[in-house]
Design a protein around this motif. Sequence first.
Motif, PDB file in Angstrom:
ATOM      1  N   LEU A 193       0.818  -1.207   0.000  1.00 54.71           N
ATOM      2  CA  LEU A 193       0.000   0.000   0.000  1.00 54.71           C
ATOM      3  C   LEU A 193       0.854   1.260   0.000  1.00 54.71           C
ATOM      4  CD1 LEU A 193      -2.612  -1.152   2.639  1.00 54.71           C
ATOM      5  CD2 LEU A 193      -3.175  -0.506   0.304  1.00 54.71           C
ATOM      6  N   GLY A 194       1.891   1.298   0.830  1.00 51.17           N
ATOM      7  CA  GLY A 194       2.711   2.493   0.938  1.00 51.17           C
ATOM      8  C   GLY A 194       3.387   2.855  -0.364  1.00 51.17           C
ATOM      9  N   GLU A 195       3.804   1.846  -1.129  1.00 54.08           N
ATOM     10  CA  GLU A 195       4.474   2.067  -2.405  1.00 54.08           C
ATOM     11  C   GLU A 195       3.531   2.747  -3.389  1.00 54.08           C
ATOM     12  OE1 GLU A 195       6.797  -0.647  -5.780  1.00 54.08           O
ATOM     13  OE2 GLU A 195       6.080  -1.544  -3.917  1.00 54.08           O
ATOM     14  N   ILE A 196       2.305   2.256  -3.466  1.00 55.49           N
ATOM     15  CA  ILE A 196       1.317   2.830  -4.379  1.00 55.49           C
ATOM     16  C   ILE A 196       0.891   4.216  -3.913  1.00 55.49           C
ATOM     17  CG2 ILE A 196      -0.991   2.525  -5.348  1.00 55.49           C
ATOM     18  CD1 ILE A 196       1.064   0.517  -6.397  1.00 55.49           C
ATOM     19  N   ASP A 197       0.670   4.362  -2.613  1.00 56.88           N
ATOM     20  CA  ASP A 197       0.209   5.623  -2.050  1.00 56.88           C
ATOM     21  C   ASP A 197       1.201   6.742  -2.299  1.00 56.88           C
ATOM     22  OD1 ASP A 197      -1.572   7.270  -0.754  1.00 56.88           O
ATOM     23  OD2 ASP A 197      -1.094   6.576   1.254  1.00 56.88           O
ATOM     24  N   ALA A 198       2.496   6.435  -2.202  1.00 53.89           N
ATOM     25  CA  ALA A 198       3.523   7.459  -2.324  1.00 53.89           C
ATOM     26  C   ALA A 198       3.798   7.856  -3.767  1.00 53.89           C
ATOM     27  CB  ALA A 198       4.813   6.969  -1.677  1.00 53.89           C
ATOM     28  N   LEU A 199       3.483   6.996  -4.733  1.00 47.15           N
ATOM     29  CA  LEU A 199       3.879   7.258  -6.116  1.00 47.15           C
ATOM     30  C   LEU A 199       2.719   7.530  -7.068  1.00 47.15           C
ATOM     31  CD1 LEU A 199       6.073   7.264  -8.382  1.00 47.15           C
ATOM     32  CD2 LEU A 199       5.604   4.812  -8.641  1.00 47.15           C
ATOM     33  N   CYS A 200       1.623   6.798  -6.908  1.00 47.41           N
ATOM     34  CA  CYS A 200       0.647   6.716  -7.997  1.00 47.41           C
ATOM     35  C   CYS A 200      -0.416   7.810  -7.957  1.00 47.41           C
ATOM     36  CB  CYS A 200      -0.011   5.337  -7.983  1.00 47.41           C
ATOM     37  SG  CYS A 200       1.190   4.023  -8.347  1.00 47.41           S
ATOM     38  N   SER A 201      -0.909   8.126  -9.153  1.00 49.93           N
ATOM     39  CA  SER A 201      -1.986   9.108  -9.290  1.00 49.93           C
ATOM     40  C   SER A 201      -3.334   8.425  -9.524  1.00 49.93           C
ATOM     41  CB  SER A 201      -1.690  10.056 -10.457  1.00 49.93           C
ATOM     42  OG  SER A 201      -1.479   9.328 -11.659  1.00 49.93           O
ATOM     43  N   ARG A 202      -3.306   7.233 -10.099  1.00 46.54           N
ATOM     44  CA  ARG A 202      -4.527   6.442 -10.292  1.00 46.54           C
ATOM     45  C   ARG A 202      -4.311   5.054  -9.738  1.00 46.54           C
ATOM     46  NH1 ARG A 202      -8.558   6.708 -13.774  1.00 46.54           N
ATOM     47  NH2 ARG A 202      -8.003   4.870 -14.985  1.00 46.54           N
ATOM     48  N   VAL A 203      -5.400   4.440  -9.257  1.00 46.48           N
ATOM     49  CA  VAL A 203      -5.301   3.157  -8.569  1.00 46.48           C
ATOM     50  C   VAL A 203      -6.377   2.209  -9.062  1.00 46.48           C
ATOM     51  CG1 VAL A 203      -5.491   2.015  -6.323  1.00 46.48           C
ATOM     52  CG2 VAL A 203      -4.305   4.199  -6.491  1.00 46.48           C
ATOM     53  N   GLY A 204      -5.982   0.951  -9.264  1.00 48.12           N
ATOM     54  CA  GLY A 204      -6.933  -0.131  -9.483  1.00 48.12           C
ATOM     55  C   GLY A 204      -6.732  -1.160  -8.389  1.00 48.12           C
ATOM     56  N   VAL A 205      -7.800  -1.784  -7.943  1.00 45.78           N
ATOM     57  CA  VAL A 205      -7.718  -2.770  -6.868  1.00 45.78           C
ATOM     58  C   VAL A 205      -8.273  -4.099  -7.372  1.00 45.78           C
ATOM     59  CG1 VAL A 205      -8.417  -3.385  -4.527  1.00 45.78           C
ATOM     60  CG2 VAL A 205      -7.946  -0.991  -5.093  1.00 45.78           C
ATOM     61  N   MET A 206      -7.453  -5.150  -7.283  1.00 53.10           N
ATOM     62  CA  MET A 206      -7.862  -6.496  -7.676  1.00 53.10           C
ATOM     63  C   MET A 206      -8.250  -7.297  -6.448  1.00 53.10           C
ATOM     64  SD  MET A 206      -7.358  -7.104 -11.081  1.00 53.10           S
ATOM     65  CE  MET A 206      -6.993  -8.853 -11.226  1.00 53.10           C
ATOM     66  N   ASP A 207      -9.275  -8.136  -6.607  1.00 54.12           N
ATOM     67  CA  ASP A 207      -9.678  -9.041  -5.532  1.00 54.12           C
ATOM     68  C   ASP A 207     -10.307 -10.273  -6.155  1.00 54.12           C
ATOM     69  OD1 ASP A 207     -10.136  -9.865  -2.845  1.00 54.12           O
ATOM     70  OD2 ASP A 207     -12.234  -9.259  -3.024  1.00 54.12           O
ATOM     71  N   ARG A 208      -9.719 -11.444  -5.895  1.00 52.59           N
ATOM     72  CA  ARG A 208     -10.224 -12.716  -6.433  1.00 52.59           C
ATOM     73  C   ARG A 208     -10.426 -12.656  -7.948  1.00 52.59           C
ATOM     74  NH1 ARG A 208     -12.336 -15.881  -2.028  1.00 52.59           N
ATOM     75  NH2 ARG A 208     -12.411 -14.673  -0.107  1.00 52.59           N
ATOM     76  N   GLY A 209      -9.480 -12.041  -8.641  1.00 46.53           N
ATOM     77  CA  GLY A 209      -9.510 -11.991 -10.097  1.00 46.53           C
ATOM     78  C   GLY A 209     -10.293 -10.848 -10.691  1.00 46.53           C
ATOM     79  N   ARG A 210     -11.032 -10.110  -9.882  1.00 48.94           N
ATOM     80  CA  ARG A 210     -11.858  -9.006 -10.381  1.00 48.94           C
ATOM     81  C   ARG A 210     -11.201  -7.661 -10.072  1.00 48.94           C
ATOM     82  NH1 ARG A 210     -17.097  -9.956 -11.827  1.00 48.94           N
ATOM     83  NH2 ARG A 210     -17.879 -12.076 -11.516  1.00 48.94           N
ATOM     84  N   LEU A 211     -11.421  -6.699 -10.965  1.00 47.35           N
ATOM     85  CA  LEU A 211     -11.020  -5.323 -10.704  1.00 47.35           C
ATOM     86  C   LEU A 211     -12.194  -4.661  -9.990  1.00 47.35           C
ATOM     87  CD1 LEU A 211      -8.707  -3.257 -11.281  1.00 47.35           C
ATOM     88  CD2 LEU A 211     -10.055  -2.508 -13.246  1.00 47.35           C
ATOM     89  N   VAL A 212     -12.083  -4.539  -8.666  1.00 47.39           N
ATOM     90  CA  VAL A 212     -13.222  -4.109  -7.859  1.00 47.39           C
ATOM     91  C   VAL A 212     -13.258  -2.596  -7.673  1.00 47.39           C
ATOM     92  CG1 VAL A 212     -13.414  -6.287  -6.643  1.00 47.39           C
ATOM     93  CG2 VAL A 212     -11.923  -4.513  -5.714  1.00 47.39           C
ATOM     94  N   LEU A 213     -12.190  -1.914  -8.057  1.00 48.54           N
ATOM     95  CA  LEU A 213     -12.129  -0.469  -7.872  1.00 48.54           C
ATOM     96  C   LEU A 213     -11.115   0.113  -8.841  1.00 48.54           C
ATOM     97  CD1 LEU A 213     -13.251   1.777  -5.938  1.00 48.54           C
ATOM     98  CD2 LEU A 213     -11.182   1.451  -4.581  1.00 48.54           C
ATOM     99  N   GLN A 214     -11.430   1.282  -9.426  1.00 53.61           N
ATOM    100  CA  GLN A 214     -10.500   1.957 -10.331  1.00 53.61           C
ATOM    101  C   GLN A 214     -10.862   3.443 -10.362  1.00 53.61           C
ATOM    102  OE1 GLN A 214      -8.593   0.777 -14.527  1.00 53.61           O
ATOM    103  NE2 GLN A 214     -10.795   1.057 -14.662  1.00 53.61           N
ATOM    104  N   ASP A 215      -9.933   4.283  -9.876  1.00 50.32           N
ATOM    105  CA  ASP A 215     -10.245   5.710  -9.795  1.00 50.32           C
ATOM    106  C   ASP A 215      -8.972   6.499  -9.527  1.00 50.32           C
ATOM    107  OD1 ASP A 215     -11.706   8.057  -9.751  1.00 50.32           O
ATOM    108  OD2 ASP A 215     -13.161   7.340  -8.274  1.00 50.32           O
TER     109      ASP A 215
END
Length: 300
Positions: A193-215
Amino acid sequence: MITTRGLVKTYGQVTAVDGVDLDVREGDRYGLLGPNGSGKTTLVRMLLGLVFATRGEIEVLGFKVPRRVREALPRIGAMVEGPGLYAHLNGRANLTLMDAAGPGGSRSDRKRRVGEALERVGLAGIDRRPVKAYSLGMRQRLGLAAALLRQPRLLVLDEPTNGLDPRGIREIRDLLAELNAEGTTVFLSSHLLGEIDALCSRVGVMDRGRLVLQDELSALRAPTGRVLVGTPEPDRVVALLNGRVEKRDGSRLTVRHADPGDLNTELVQAGIRVTSIGAERRTLEQVVLEATTTSSDRVS
């Protein structure tokens, strides 16, 4: 830069990637998050034509994958599941071989590209030791140098800071931000989490093969409608606000209020000392936990 539609990958009865619609835009610093086993690496391998999709569509840099992946790959720098290196050769020799496999150029051009890539990842003083004698962090740096050899338009990285110490993680993060500012789109897969939080401007979240969040990360971490207040007089604040204090932790209070400035004015006018005040925002950890159902890799 990267678009997928209804992307599915199954292995027998197991669905590793399930209906993913990915949207990575030019200039993004896109972070793909998810616990181990959520399908991130399988998805990344499909984007690069290393694994064929069961069904769905993939487009990378305007090229259909896998049909036209050969046209896309020269414009992509990638490191997936650790760098693929020849353990008996030293780092410079490894990069020289990798560069020779790409577009042509003089020997001096190749030497310059290798030198610049090593410099960017902090391995300019590399010695003649074989790669098998390198630390895990050095191998990760060398793999990233290989991905940077041809100044890619798109950089696809799977767990790029694996094995690095905190200083090394910071250096790689700064390098990726610098590359992005120069025009390279960065697509980063990680469970940190810290790696993504510190660098990224957009985020996608995978869970059990699905992309459950993207924003956008900024949208995911928007104010919650609560204000965090630090005060040496918490009892007075509780009495004044008449039920609007939702949580109390010593001298720190969580108050239901939309505007920190207005709340500060109200408290100061009542003669209450305020040591800190600011809007409450959800952490990335909270966002991910709310979006996912996979608890961990625990076995009950």
